[in-house]
Design a protein around this motif. Sequence first.
Motif, PDB file in Angstrom:
ATOM      1  N   MET A 147     -47.102  68.526  34.127  1.00 51.60           N
ATOM      2  CA  MET A 147     -46.768  68.127  32.606  1.00 51.60           C
ATOM      3  C   MET A 147     -45.856  69.126  32.142  1.00 51.60           C
ATOM      4  O   MET A 147     -45.909  70.247  32.616  1.00 51.60           O
ATOM      5  CB  MET A 147     -47.857  68.117  31.938  1.00 51.60           C
ATOM      6  N   GLU A 151     -44.710  67.453  27.127  1.00 54.22           N
ATOM      7  CA  GLU A 151     -45.954  66.648  27.101  1.00 54.22           C
ATOM      8  C   GLU A 151     -47.280  67.274  27.120  1.00 54.22           C
ATOM      9  O   GLU A 151     -48.290  66.562  26.454  1.00 54.22           O
ATOM     10  CB  GLU A 151     -45.829  66.113  28.700  1.00 54.22           C
ATOM     11  N   THR A 154     -47.853  67.416  23.193  1.00 51.41           N
ATOM     12  CA  THR A 154     -48.102  65.854  22.595  1.00 51.41           C
ATOM     13  C   THR A 154     -49.665  65.517  22.796  1.00 51.41           C
ATOM     14  O   THR A 154     -50.397  65.124  22.102  1.00 51.41           O
ATOM     15  CB  THR A 154     -47.144  64.884  23.074  1.00 51.41           C
TER      16      THR A 154
END
Length: 213
Positions: A147, A151, A154
């Motif tokens: 990731m 990412e 979030t």
Amino acid sequence: MAHLPDHLLKGYRNFMTTRYPGERDHYRSLAREGQAPETMLIACCDSRSAPEVIFDSAPGELFVVRNVANLVPPYEPDGEFHSTSASLEFAVQSLKVKNIVVMGHGRCGGIKAALSPSSPLSPGDFIGKWMSLVAPAAESISGNPMMTPIERQTALERISVRYSLTNLRTFPCVQILEQKGRLSLYGAWFDISTGELWAMNNATGDFERPEFD
């Protein structure tokens, strides 16, 4: 020497000359009859994600609680000071709200700090202690090399919403009223950069764009 910062005084002047005249009767009614909001909204104290602005709400419509990273701690009647828990108790038992919404947001500084091992926050200080509420999830996400940093952030921002909803249900007053169908819980995530609002699907836990009629 000014009693308040100039930009606040200017904002208040604009409020009194533009908005208040059209809402004078509403404000007087609220002062006379008290507040009776149907929805409690738990949000981050980030200045960029104001719930009243996002939902275009009028005075008296939302009972808003804001803290770092919109977290709800678990039910702990230990005699210590619990601001968010006290606000929740007041909203549910005194105001008898029908809905509780936990709203996270993009670019959250608290979530970013929780994911960063090099963060300057001390575990013994207030923010470090507060963000330790999501430490297990942060540790599992921060170690995922597949990731990107955005990412990961979030993902934790949205996980923190689900985490807070889980903790809400540890409060007996919330649990009982939800089981009786007198209280509904919701999750949401707001993207500051685009203005997009994502609502959590209560059945799956996924965040989806709401459809408008």
